[in-house]
Design a protein around this motif. Structure first.
Motif, mmCIF file in Angstrom:
data_model
loop_
_atom_site.group_PDB
_atom_site.id
_atom_site.type_symbol
_atom_site.label_atom_id
_atom_site.label_comp_id
_atom_site.label_asym_id
_atom_site.label_seq_id
_atom_site.Cartn_x
_atom_site.Cartn_y
_atom_site.Cartn_z
ATOM 1 N N ALA A 23 21.809 6.112 -12.789
ATOM 2 C CA ALA A 23 22.598 5.121 -12.059
ATOM 3 C C ALA A 23 23.851 4.809 -12.864
ATOM 4 O O ALA A 23 23.946 5.117 -14.058
ATOM 5 C CB ALA A 23 21.797 3.839 -11.808
ATOM 6 N N ASP B 108 24.689 -6.294 -5.985
ATOM 7 C CA ASP B 108 24.577 -4.941 -5.437
ATOM 8 C C ASP B 108 25.781 -4.063 -5.756
ATOM 9 O O ASP B 108 25.634 -2.864 -6.016
ATOM 10 C CB ASP B 108 24.405 -5.022 -3.911
ATOM 11 N N ASP B 109 26.991 -4.655 -5.720
ATOM 12 C CA ASP B 109 28.174 -3.826 -5.893
ATOM 13 C C ASP B 109 28.394 -3.391 -7.332
ATOM 14 O O ASP B 109 29.237 -2.531 -7.604
ATOM 15 C CB ASP B 109 29.419 -4.553 -5.368
ATOM 16 N N ARG C 80 20.446 -4.732 -9.933
ATOM 17 C CA ARG C 80 21.103 -5.283 -8.737
ATOM 18 C C ARG C 80 20.777 -6.753 -8.567
ATOM 19 O O ARG C 80 21.633 -7.563 -8.180
ATOM 20 C CB ARG C 80 20.692 -4.486 -7.498
ATOM 21 N N THR D 149 12.115 2.583 -4.348
ATOM 22 C CA THR D 149 13.179 1.918 -5.091
ATOM 23 C C THR D 149 12.985 2.102 -6.592
ATOM 24 O O THR D 149 11.897 1.882 -7.122
ATOM 25 C CB THR D 149 13.209 0.413 -4.762
ATOM 26 N N ASP E 133 27.934 11.890 -9.499
ATOM 27 C CA ASP E 133 28.435 13.209 -9.887
ATOM 28 C C ASP E 133 29.880 13.128 -10.366
ATOM 29 O O ASP E 133 30.272 13.833 -11.302
ATOM 30 C CB ASP E 133 28.323 14.175 -8.710
ATOM 31 N N VAL F 34 25.389 1.366 -8.898
ATOM 32 C CA VAL F 34 25.597 2.470 -7.966
ATOM 33 C C VAL F 34 24.591 3.570 -8.253
ATOM 34 O O VAL F 34 24.416 3.974 -9.407
ATOM 35 C CB VAL F 34 27.029 3.036 -8.110
ATOM 36 N N ASP F 35 23.936 4.050 -7.198
ATOM 37 C CA ASP F 35 23.074 5.223 -7.360
ATOM 38 C C ASP F 35 23.378 6.300 -6.330
ATOM 39 O O ASP F 35 22.604 7.243 -6.159
ATOM 40 C CB ASP F 35 21.592 4.839 -7.318
ATOM 41 N N ASP F 36 24.537 6.195 -5.663
ATOM 42 C CA ASP F 36 24.956 7.209 -4.718
ATOM 43 C C ASP F 36 25.206 8.520 -5.470
ATOM 44 O O ASP F 36 25.982 8.555 -6.427
ATOM 45 C CB ASP F 36 26.236 6.770 -4.006
ATOM 46 N N PRO F 37 24.575 9.623 -5.061
ATOM 47 C CA PRO F 37 24.691 10.883 -5.812
ATOM 48 C C PRO F 37 26.121 11.385 -5.970
ATOM 49 O O PRO F 37 26.482 11.927 -7.020
ATOM 50 C CB PRO F 37 23.842 11.864 -4.987
ATOM 51 N N ASP F 38 26.950 11.219 -4.929
ATOM 52 C CA ASP F 38 28.324 11.696 -5.023
ATOM 53 C C ASP F 38 29.127 10.904 -6.050
ATOM 54 O O ASP F 38 29.915 11.467 -6.820
ATOM 55 C CB ASP F 38 29.013 11.616 -3.656
ATOM 56 N N VAL F 39 28.929 9.595 -6.086
ATOM 57 C CA VAL F 39 29.625 8.763 -7.065
ATOM 58 C C VAL F 39 29.142 9.104 -8.472
ATOM 59 O O VAL F 39 29.943 9.243 -9.406
ATOM 60 C CB VAL F 39 29.409 7.258 -6.778
#
Length: 457
Positions: free
Chosen positions: A43, A15-16, A10, A2, A26, A19-24
């Motif tokens: 992030a 949490d919302d 967070r 982590t 990018d 964001v650390d989702d790679p697609d988001v």
């Protein structure tokens, strides 16, 4: 494993909000500027209040993580582009219009409020927020403040900085400062408000703005005039501005732009049209008189044809050519949009020089612009699949900026510096001016964590 920064944020924001989702990540790396590099962010965080921004800034500062603040990412200079390992701080959730005061003629808003949303909200109170960048349906007040955005109505009303009374700003230390004031007048101390406006996120994070409003404008009417040459069109524009009239819009389209528009949509433009002038008056019952006077001036300066609108619908139709510029240029190739502004007396020299630059580098340069205040948008169009054409386009882009400076102008009238124009800034400011900028940056952000590498190299 982590990420400690992500975990801390967070815990503090939910949490919302992080964001650390790679697609988001990018999808949030870039603004609308082409040829500006963008790194891989660590992030994306979406605070919804000043207190949450403070928490983000303090957490990032303690870990030495740079912050790039983003609005709607409609900018054209790369100022909102990510850098490797940075934290993207989005103002997308800070969308409250906190107050509209009819008595004081001010609005107090969070930075994520969309320009058009604010304009419509104040119009309901018979008030007017004049700054109107072309992206006003998408761009946010915070982004407009960051770049000191302009728009079509600048010729009469001015740019964003002319309407920012005060700001709330989170500094790199996590402290919150309020600059300026609500009152119409006030000259106490240095003007920190105007210093922050146009600083492109390098000095602090704007979390609230107090904006001056005007009484709602009266109904507007438009005139459109075509000319055989750029010289005639520019001369007519100069005569309009010298006449004592105050058009609320005065726009110019050169021949390459008009040909692209005609090819994109049949506007009935003959092939020998060398330029077009679009003018508008928003003086209600006096607008028809103004438009008639503008038509007379254009005719006296060699206009081929002048169309005068008699109502709002006809005005909208006459302005259609200006609205079609970006759509018309898109099929021709990649566009590299310049943003030079020169004294109006130098506009003909600028346009002639741009034509020579296009010929020298063998690239198409279209040049629409806000002719009333001398802010033109030379747009280099080329095939992105041709590496040699791309290289020539970049050379032409720089040559246009150098030309603007030689004519006593500036490398940016409203788009900002970002990364796209940073290497030309010293040419405009000079070494002493650039050093003062660096000292100001260091005073606000000694750790160089706010949008590093933007504006100042």
């Amino acid at each position: 494993m982590t990420d400690p920064l992500v975990a801390r944020l967070r815990s503090a924001l939910g949490d919302d909000a992080v964001v650390d989702d790679p697609d988001v990540l990018d999808s949030h790396r870039n603004d609308h500027a082409k040829f500006c590099t963008a790194g891989a962010p660590r992030a994306l965080v979406r605070p919804s209040s000043t207190a949450e921004v403070v928490e983000v800034v303090r957490a990032a500062g303690e870990l030495g993580v740079p912050i790039v603040t983003q609005g709607a990412r409609t900018g054209l200079s790369g100022a909102a582009n990510a850098i490797d390992g940075c934290l993207l701080l989005s103002t997308a959730r800070m969308t409250q219009i906190l107050e509209i005061s009819v008595e004081d003629q001010v609005a107090v808003v969070q930075p994520g409020v969309v320009n058009a949303q604010l304009s419509r909200a104040v119009l309901e109170q018979d008030l007017f927020y004049p700054p109107d960048p072309s992206s006003w349906e998408m761009s946010t007040v915070g982004g407009n403040i960051a770049t000191n955005a302009g728009g079509l109505c600048c010729v009469k009303y001015g740019v964003t900085s002319d309407f920012v009374r005060g700001l709330e700003v989170v500094l790199a230390s996590g402290e919150v400062v309020r600059t300026g004031r609500r009152s119409a007048k006030g000259v106490a101390g240095y003007d920190l408000t105007r210093l922050i406006v146009g600083s492109e996120g390098t000095l602090g994070v704007v979390t609230e703005a107090t904006l001056a409003l005007r009484p709602a404008p009266e109904a507007a009417l438009t005139a459109a005039a075509t000319f055989r040459s750029i010289e005639d069109g520019i001369a007519a524009a100069a005569a309009v501005m010298a006449s004592g009239l105050r058009p609320s819009l005065l726009e110019f389209l050169d021949q390459p732009t008009l040909r692209a528009i005609q090819d994109h949509r049949d506007m009935g433009l003959p092939e020998d049209v060398g330029s077009m002038l679009l003018a508008q008056s928003d003086r209600g019952t006096r607008a028809a008189e103004d438009v008639a006077r503008i038509a007379e001036i254009c005719t006296a300066h060699g206009a081929i044809e002048v169309a005068e609108a008699s109502d709002a619908e006809e005005s909208r139709m006459l302005l259609e050519a200006r609205r079609l510029v970006n759509s018309a240029l898109e099929p021709l190739g990649t566009t590299l949009i310049d943003d030079v502004a020169v004294p109006r007396s130098q506009l003909i020299t600028l346009l002639r020089g741009i034509a020579e630059i296009g010929a020298k580098y063998d690239v198409l340069i279209c040049c629409p612009g806000h002719v009333g205040d001398g802010n033109m948008h030379p747009t280099v169009v080329f095939d992105p699949a041709d590496a040699a054409a791309e290289a020539r386009a970049l050379e032409a882009f720089g040559a246009v900026m150098q030309l603007g400076l030689r004519l006593g102008g500036t490398i940016t009238g409203e788009h900002g510096i970002g990364t796209l124009k940073a290497r030309w800034l010293e040419t405009e400011l000079g070494p002493v001016g650039l050093e003062l900028h660096r000292r100001i940056k260091a005073a606000f952000d000694p750790g160089n964590l706010f949008n590093p590498g933007k504006v100042l190299l």
